[in-house]
Design a protein around this motif. Structure first.
Motif, PDB file in Angstrom:
ATOM      1  N   ILE A   1     106.437  92.986  20.769  1.00  0.00           N
ATOM      2  CA  ILE A   1     106.497  91.710  21.474  1.00  0.00           C
ATOM      3  C   ILE A   1     105.202  90.940  21.192  1.00  0.00           C
ATOM      4  N   PRO A   2     105.269  89.823  20.478  1.00  0.00           N
ATOM      5  CA  PRO A   2     104.052  89.033  20.226  1.00  0.00           C
ATOM      6  C   PRO A   2     103.411  88.610  21.545  1.00  0.00           C
ATOM      7  N   THR A   3     102.110  88.842  21.668  1.00  0.00           N
ATOM      8  CA  THR A   3     101.408  88.613  22.923  1.00  0.00           C
ATOM      9  C   THR A   3     100.198  87.729  22.680  1.00  0.00           C
ATOM     10  N   TYR A   4     100.068  86.691  23.512  1.00  0.00           N
ATOM     11  CA  TYR A   4      98.991  85.713  23.371  1.00  0.00           C
ATOM     12  C   TYR A   4      98.279  85.573  24.710  1.00  0.00           C
ATOM     13  N   ALA A   5      97.003  85.221  24.655  1.00  0.00           N
ATOM     14  CA  ALA A   5      96.227  85.120  25.892  1.00  0.00           C
ATOM     15  C   ALA A   5      95.190  84.014  25.780  1.00  0.00           C
ATOM     16  N   VAL A   6      94.733  83.562  26.941  1.00  0.00           N
ATOM     17  CA  VAL A   6      93.518  82.760  27.056  1.00  0.00           C
ATOM     18  C   VAL A   6      92.613  83.481  28.052  1.00  0.00           C
ATOM     19  N   LEU A   7      91.341  83.134  28.058  1.00  0.00           N
ATOM     20  CA  LEU A   7      90.404  83.739  28.989  1.00  0.00           C
ATOM     21  C   LEU A   7      90.222  82.861  30.216  1.00  0.00           C
ATOM     22  N   GLY A   8      89.857  83.490  31.339  1.00  0.00           N
ATOM     23  CA  GLY A   8      89.618  82.762  32.584  1.00  0.00           C
ATOM     24  C   GLY A   8      88.173  82.855  33.013  1.00  0.00           C
ATOM     25  N   ASN A   9      87.855  82.271  34.154  1.00  0.00           N
ATOM     26  CA  ASN A   9      86.460  82.225  34.618  1.00  0.00           C
ATOM     27  C   ASN A   9      85.882  83.612  34.881  1.00  0.00           C
ATOM     28  N   HIS A  10      86.704  84.534  35.423  1.00  0.00           N
ATOM     29  CA  HIS A  10      86.192  85.879  35.685  1.00  0.00           C
ATOM     30  C   HIS A  10      85.887  86.627  34.388  1.00  0.00           C
ATOM     31  N   ASP A  11      86.552  86.257  33.315  1.00  0.00           N
ATOM     32  CA  ASP A  11      86.270  86.879  32.026  1.00  0.00           C
ATOM     33  C   ASP A  11      84.913  86.441  31.480  1.00  0.00           C
ATOM     34  N   TYR A  12      84.322  85.432  32.111  1.00  0.00           N
ATOM     35  CA  TYR A  12      82.948  85.006  31.833  1.00  0.00           C
ATOM     36  C   TYR A  12      82.020  85.409  32.980  1.00  0.00           C
ATOM     37  N   ALA A  13      82.510  86.290  33.872  1.00  0.00           N
ATOM     38  CA  ALA A  13      81.738  86.747  35.039  1.00  0.00           C
ATOM     39  C   ALA A  13      81.374  85.601  35.964  1.00  0.00           C
ATOM     40  N   MET A  14      82.263  84.619  36.104  1.00  0.00           N
ATOM     41  CA  MET A  14      82.016  83.462  36.958  1.00  0.00           C
ATOM     42  C   MET A  14      82.891  83.549  38.207  1.00  0.00           C
ATOM     43  N   LYS A  15      82.260  83.849  39.348  1.00  0.00           N
ATOM     44  CA  LYS A  15      82.995  83.884  40.610  1.00  0.00           C
ATOM     45  C   LYS A  15      83.066  82.511  41.269  1.00  0.00           C
ATOM     46  N   ASN A  16      82.228  81.581  40.802  1.00  0.00           N
ATOM     47  CA  ASN A  16      82.292  80.209  41.292  1.00  0.00           C
ATOM     48  C   ASN A  16      81.923  79.260  40.160  1.00  0.00           C
ATOM     49  N   LYS A  17      82.115  77.975  40.392  1.00  0.00           N
ATOM     50  CA  LYS A  17      81.931  76.972  39.344  1.00  0.00           C
ATOM     51  C   LYS A  17      80.483  76.864  38.870  1.00  0.00           C
ATOM     52  N   HIS A  18      79.547  77.270  39.712  1.00  0.00           N
ATOM     53  CA  HIS A  18      78.134  77.048  39.419  1.00  0.00           C
ATOM     54  C   HIS A  18      77.451  78.276  38.819  1.00  0.00           C
ATOM     55  N   ALA A  19      78.171  79.386  38.696  1.00  0.00           N
ATOM     56  CA  ALA A  19      77.587  80.585  38.100  1.00  0.00           C
ATOM     57  C   ALA A  19      77.416  80.389  36.596  1.00  0.00           C
ATOM     58  N   PRO A  20      76.377  80.978  36.008  1.00  0.00           N
ATOM     59  CA  PRO A  20      76.201  80.854  34.557  1.00  0.00           C
ATOM     60  C   PRO A  20      77.249  81.681  33.819  1.00  0.00           C
ATOM     61  N   PRO A  21      77.921  81.137  32.807  1.00  0.00           N
ATOM     62  CA  PRO A  21      78.927  81.916  32.078  1.00  0.00           C
ATOM     63  C   PRO A  21      78.295  82.992  31.213  1.00  0.00           C
ATOM     64  N   ASP A  22      78.915  84.157  31.204  1.00  0.00           N
ATOM     65  CA  ASP A  22      78.469  85.269  30.367  1.00  0.00           C
ATOM     66  C   ASP A  22      79.281  85.234  29.070  1.00  0.00           C
ATOM     67  N   GLU A  23      78.755  84.536  28.067  1.00  0.00           N
ATOM     68  CA  GLU A  23      79.468  84.371  26.805  1.00  0.00           C
ATOM     69  C   GLU A  23      79.626  85.707  26.074  1.00  0.00           C
ATOM     70  N   LYS A  24      78.644  86.603  26.221  1.00  0.00           N
ATOM     71  CA  LYS A  24      78.732  87.901  25.546  1.00  0.00           C
ATOM     72  C   LYS A  24      79.872  88.733  26.113  1.00  0.00           C
ATOM     73  N   LEU A  25      80.044  88.697  27.436  1.00  0.00           N
ATOM     74  CA  LEU A  25      81.150  89.418  28.058  1.00  0.00           C
ATOM     75  C   LEU A  25      82.485  88.883  27.553  1.00  0.00           C
ATOM     76  N   ALA A  26      82.626  87.564  27.542  1.00  0.00           N
ATOM     77  CA  ALA A  26      83.869  86.956  27.068  1.00  0.00           C
ATOM     78  C   ALA A  26      84.145  87.328  25.614  1.00  0.00           C
ATOM     79  N   ALA A  27      83.102  87.361  24.784  1.00  0.00           N
ATOM     80  CA  ALA A  27      83.275  87.721  23.373  1.00  0.00           C
ATOM     81  C   ALA A  27      83.727  89.170  23.225  1.00  0.00           C
ATOM     82  N   LYS A  28      83.160  90.069  24.058  1.00  0.00           N
ATOM     83  CA  LYS A  28      83.566  91.480  24.016  1.00  0.00           C
ATOM     84  C   LYS A  28      85.033  91.644  24.387  1.00  0.00           C
ATOM     85  N   LEU A  29      85.447  90.943  25.444  1.00  0.00           N
ATOM     86  CA  LEU A  29      86.840  91.023  25.876  1.00  0.00           C
ATOM     87  C   LEU A  29      87.758  90.427  24.813  1.00  0.00           C
TER      88      LEU A  29
END
Length: 296
Positions: free
Chosen positions: A116-144
């Motif tokens: 089954i072809p599967t596609y995804a996008v990332l969300g704010n938690h995938d950048y370790a962002m629990k709120n709009k003002h938290a700094p995004p963790d780009e390395k975490l998102a890249a690992k995921l």
């Protein structure tokens, strides 16, 4: 005095019943069957089904991985043409995100393996962002991102791909928009490779990204992020705790009317996991199955 005592006992009983149901409901899967019209849909896609799931939130205390696994098993049995996952795979990575990432990858691996072809996008938690003002963790998102790609899940970040079952000379495009809170959502960049008038569907994590889509560019757009409000008043599904606590306009779940530009239509999935506490009320985890059909 007795009247007050019995009233208090009654209220306590109601509270315990609500609490019990709130802890049980996250394990009751709600499958929503929807029809989605896409202008110029290729004949080979007519009647095909597209599955949407979102918001796993792996890593939160009492995270709902058992339900995620059951949903993935259900999708393998349902065999939709494609599966879309609208972000927030992990919740709180802590100092070492490898456990949460590995768990998400291990669960999702079986979908591509089942063909089954599967596609995804990332969300704010995938950048370790629990709120709009938290700094995004780009390395975490890249690992995921890399981990998901390694097991056959194609992660789209402001890009578009022609997806299978094209038939003839007109493909169906899938457009994936980046995470809104991390300022990675660029809808116009994502749409740029798609020829004007070509049939497409659009996926994003946060419904707020939808508003920036130009008119008539997203006849079917899907999102997650809201968890449907997670707590909704019975018999009034449009009323949730978000209605009372959010300053912005709320686009919690289902088809969102009167939002976005003309010719665009958004569906918001309630997700599977949690925010803050592991309880859902009148808002069970959702699998959405869209049956595609052409429109004039």
């Amino acid at each position: 005095m007795n009247k007050i005592k019995y009233t208090l006992l009654g209220l306590l009983g109601i509270f315990c019943l609500i609490l019990f149901w709130g802890l049980l409901e996250p394990y009751l899967i709600d499958t929503e069957e929807e029809v989605a019209e896409i202008p110029g849909l290729p004949a080979s896609w007519e009647g095909q089904r597209v599955a949407l799931i979102a918001d796993w939130q792996i890593g939160m205390w009492m995270d709902n991985t058992s339900t995620i696994r059951r949903i993935v098993k259900q999708l393998i049995e349902e065999r939709p043409a494609i599966v879309l996952i609208a972000g927030d795979f992990i919740h709180d990575p802590g100092k070492d995100p490898s456990e949460e990432i590995n768990k998400a990858v291990e669960i999702v691996r079986s979908l591509p393996l089942a063909g089954i072809p599967t596609y995804a996008v990332l969300g704010n938690h995938d950048y370790a962002m629990k709120n709009k003002h938290a700094p995004p963790d780009e390395k975490l998102a890249a690992k995921l991102h890399d981990a998901l790609e390694s097991v056959g899940v194609q992660v789209l970040q402001n890009e578009a791909v022609a997806i299978g079952k094209t038939g003839g000379n007109t493909p169906l495009y899938l457009v994936g928009i980046g995470a809104h809170w991390s300022n990675n959502d660029k809808p116009k960049v994502a749409l740029a490779p798609v020829p004007e008038g070509t049939p497409r569907l659009v996926m994003m994590h946060n419904p707020d990204s939808f508003e920036a889509l130009p008119p008539n560019t997203a006849p079917l757009a899907v999102a997650g992020h809201t968890h449907g409000g997670q707590f909704r008043l019975p018999f009034t599904p449009e009323w949730s705790w978000m209605t009372f606590t959010k300053e912005d306009e709320v686009h919690a779940d289902g088809w969102i009317k009167g939002y976005g530009q003309p010719g665009n239509r958004l569906y918001v999935n309630r997700g599977i996991g949690f925010s803050i506490i592991p309880i859902r009320l009148n808002c069970p985890p959702e699998v959405t199955l869209f049956t595609l059909q052409s429109s004039l």
